[in-house]
Design a protein around this motif. Structure first.
Motif, PDB file in Angstrom:
ATOM      1  N   ILE A   6       0.625  -1.351   0.516  1.00 31.89           N
ATOM      2  CA  ILE A   6      -0.164  -0.148  -0.361  1.00 31.89           C
ATOM      3  C   ILE A   6       0.200   1.575  -0.184  1.00 31.89           C
ATOM      4  O   ILE A   6       0.380   2.470  -0.952  1.00 31.89           O
ATOM      5  CB  ILE A   6      -0.613  -0.085   1.271  1.00 31.89           C
ATOM      6  N   THR A   7       2.288   1.126   0.960  1.00 30.20           N
ATOM      7  CA  THR A   7       2.721   2.606   0.651  1.00 30.20           C
ATOM      8  C   THR A   7       3.681   2.395  -0.430  1.00 30.20           C
ATOM      9  O   THR A   7       3.826   3.696  -1.164  1.00 30.20           O
ATOM     10  CB  THR A   7       4.061   1.854   2.054  1.00 30.20           C
ATOM     11  N   ALA A   8       4.202   1.458  -1.258  1.00 26.68           N
ATOM     12  CA  ALA A   8       5.045   1.555  -2.483  1.00 26.68           C
ATOM     13  C   ALA A   8       3.515   2.298  -3.584  1.00 26.68           C
ATOM     14  O   ALA A   8       3.597   3.135  -4.171  1.00 26.68           O
ATOM     15  CB  ALA A   8       5.463   0.140  -3.153  1.00 26.68           C
ATOM     16  N   ARG A   9       2.615   1.470  -3.766  1.00 30.11           N
ATOM     17  CA  ARG A   9       1.512   2.129  -4.099  1.00 30.11           C
ATOM     18  C   ARG A   9       0.855   3.872  -3.992  1.00 30.11           C
ATOM     19  O   ARG A   9       0.343   3.960  -5.488  1.00 30.11           O
ATOM     20  CB  ARG A   9       0.163   1.495  -4.058  1.00 30.11           C
ATOM     21  N   TYR A  10       1.040   3.661  -2.855  1.00 32.21           N
ATOM     22  CA  TYR A  10       0.300   5.652  -2.804  1.00 32.21           C
ATOM     23  C   TYR A  10       1.893   6.823  -2.552  1.00 32.21           C
ATOM     24  O   TYR A  10       1.846   8.037  -2.337  1.00 32.21           O
ATOM     25  CB  TYR A  10      -0.492   5.858  -1.684  1.00 32.21           C
ATOM     26  N   CYS A  11       3.157   5.598  -2.285  1.00 27.98           N
ATOM     27  CA  CYS A  11       4.184   7.032  -1.825  1.00 27.98           C
ATOM     28  C   CYS A  11       5.156   6.800  -2.032  1.00 27.98           C
ATOM     29  O   CYS A  11       6.271   6.351  -1.592  1.00 27.98           O
ATOM     30  CB  CYS A  11       4.266   7.393   0.096  1.00 27.98           C
ATOM     31  N   ARG A  12       4.948   6.395  -3.614  1.00 29.53           N
ATOM     32  CA  ARG A  12       5.946   6.138  -4.640  1.00 29.53           C
ATOM     33  C   ARG A  12       7.574   6.301  -4.171  1.00 29.53           C
ATOM     34  O   ARG A  12       9.222   6.017  -3.973  1.00 29.53           O
ATOM     35  CB  ARG A  12       6.304   5.708  -6.219  1.00 29.53           C
ATOM     36  N   THR A  13       7.514   8.074  -4.478  1.00 29.59           N
ATOM     37  CA  THR A  13       8.735   9.046  -4.799  1.00 29.59           C
ATOM     38  C   THR A  13       9.351   8.764  -3.142  1.00 29.59           C
ATOM     39  O   THR A  13      10.555   8.091  -3.078  1.00 29.59           O
ATOM     40  CB  THR A  13       8.080  10.320  -4.550  1.00 29.59           C
TER      41      THR A  13
END
Length: 92
Positions: A6-13
């Protein structure tokens, strides 16, 4: 793993910056990358979708966490719990 997805999906940068820092500082990443880790955590916590997932999927996530506590030596047993949480998160 579910939280990471989930973190990778919405906070990729933020996640990429943290990952690059960790890779660049193998001996001291815990100290050198602390601020980037906090930035990634703040992004995940503040994102409206993540907040909605936490609210709507609290029950399957709690079941997953309990499974992890009960099966620390065999976390593979919790794959059904992970899948239930991810299915819930995808519907949000």
């Amino acid at each position: 793993e579910a939280a990471l997805e989930i973190t990778a999906r919405y906070c990729r940068t933020e996640m990429e910056q943290y990952g690059q820092c960790v890779a660049a500082s193998p001996a001291s990443w815990q100290r050198d990358c602390h601020q980037l880790r906090l930035s990634m955590s703040r992004c995940a916590a503040a994102h409206p979708i993540v907040q909605q997932i936490r609210q709507d999927c609290a029950e399957p996530f709690a079941a997953f966490e309990q499974c992890l506590r009960e099966n620390q030596a065999a976390v593979v047993k919790c794959s059904e719990h992970v899948n239930a949480f991810l299915l819930c998160a995808d519907r949000v």
